[in-house]
Design an enzyme around this catalytic site. Structure first.
Site, PDB file in Angstrom:
ATOM      1  N   THR A  29       0.841  -1.195   0.000  1.00  0.00           N
ATOM      2  CA  THR A  29       0.000   0.000   0.000  1.00  0.00           C
ATOM      3  C   THR A  29       0.874   1.242   0.000  1.00  0.00           C
ATOM      4  OG1 THR A  29      -1.976   1.001   0.998  1.00  0.00           O
ATOM      5  CG2 THR A  29      -0.336   0.121   2.529  1.00  0.00           C
ATOM      6  N   ASN A  30       0.315   2.395   0.297  1.00  0.00           N
ATOM      7  CA  ASN A  30       1.075   3.650   0.291  1.00  0.00           C
ATOM      8  C   ASN A  30       0.651   4.516   1.476  1.00  0.00           C
ATOM      9  OD1 ASN A  30      -1.231   5.398  -0.582  1.00  0.00           O
ATOM     10  ND2 ASN A  30      -1.130   4.058  -2.377  1.00  0.00           N
ATOM     11  N   ASP A  31       1.214   5.699   1.576  1.00  0.00           N
ATOM     12  CA  ASP A  31       1.016   6.542   2.758  1.00  0.00           C
ATOM     13  C   ASP A  31      -0.299   7.327   2.784  1.00  0.00           C
ATOM     14  OD1 ASP A  31       3.175   6.137   4.470  1.00  0.00           O
ATOM     15  OD2 ASP A  31       4.501   7.294   3.162  1.00  0.00           O
ATOM     16  N   SER A  32      -1.154   7.144   1.808  1.00  0.00           N
ATOM     17  CA  SER A  32      -2.376   7.951   1.773  1.00  0.00           C
ATOM     18  C   SER A  32      -3.236   7.702   3.009  1.00  0.00           C
ATOM     19  CB  SER A  32      -3.184   7.615   0.520  1.00  0.00           C
ATOM     20  OG  SER A  32      -4.443   8.253   0.593  1.00  0.00           O
ATOM     21  N   ALA A  96      -5.179   7.361  -3.820  1.00  0.00           N
ATOM     22  CA  ALA A  96      -3.794   7.099  -4.207  1.00  0.00           C
ATOM     23  C   ALA A  96      -3.740   5.661  -4.697  1.00  0.00           C
ATOM     24  CB  ALA A  96      -2.873   7.311  -3.008  1.00  0.00           C
TER      25      ALA A  96
END
Ligand code: C5P
Length: 223
Positions: A29-32, A96
């Site tokens: 996943t990502n930091d969103s 994101a």
């Protein structure tokens, strides 16, 4: 911020960072945080729109009264967006979205073994949802993208706007620690198809969301 500008409009907002599964217990996943998208959903609703919030997992509570469609992966998100878009007046893609997803998702937990010191994960490109939307977009529909860039914000933004046939792009510089992904504040540059750009001050995501919704209302007035 004008409250009645989106009355009668159906608006889809996507939010959060997608999860791309490796196996039943692991994902990329990502930091969103989802804060920007949730603020846009709230602002659109305050402007009178009927809002569908398609959201990846976040720690946030969706605004009361919006229809929530929970998703995890880019593939889920693509399906949900493409199903809802034909009946929508606007799509605001604040999610994101992962650029790559595992080529295979294992049915069982991936195990380490005594004879392997490395594990090679093969990724493939995700479908570009906004590009797919561009192919079915009707003249009265408004589409808005976000772009998280760490360099060449304006040049990359212009390219994105054109390649995804967007009416508006909100570009932000995620290399700055004081704004963007996780915080309550942001600073975006609105990029328009005619090349005009407009940078907001550094302010709360709520204020930026309202400015974005005002622009969407303006785009409807111009269509
Ligand atoms: O190309 P890039 O990912 O930077 O574009 C950002 C915009 O495109 C965002 O609005 C994002 O939600 C959307 N996007 C998409 N499908 C992808 C990747 C991003 O619609 N596979």
């Amino acid at each position: 911020f004008a409250p009645q500008t989106l009355v009668g409009k159906r608006v889809i907002v996507t939010a959060g960072g997608t999860r791309e599964r490796l196996d039943p217990v692991r994902f990329l996943t990502n930091d969103s945080s989802g804060k920007m998208g949730y603020a846009v959903a709230a602002a659109a609703q305050q402007a009178g729109a009927t809002v569908t919030l398609i959201t990846a997992p976040t720690k946030l509570t969706p605004p009361a009264g919006v229809t929530v469609v929970p998703i995890q992966s880019t593939t889920d998100l693509a399906q949900a967006v493409l199903a809802a878009f034909p009946k929508a007046d606007a799509l605001i893609m604040a999610a994101a979205v992962a650029d790559f997803q595992p080529e295979v998702t294992a049915d069982q937990k991936i195990k380490k073994t005594a004879d392997n010191d490395e594990f090679i994960l093969k990724l493939k490109k995700t479908p570009d949802i906004l590009k797919q939307v561009a192919a079915i977009k009707q003249p009265g529909q408004v589409t808005v993208g976000f772009a998280a860039e760490t360099q060449n914000l304006l040049a990359n933004g212009q390219k994105k706007l054109q390649s995804k046939s967007l009416d508006l792009l909100a570009a932000n510089d995620v290399s700055r620690a004081d704004i963007g992904f996780n915080g309550d504040d942001n600073q975006v540059t609105f990029i328009m198809p005619d090349g005009v750009t407009d940078q907001t001050p550094k302010t709360s995501k709520v204020v930026i969301a309202r400015a974005l919704v005002d622009r969407v209302a303006q785009l409807f007035a111009e269509k």
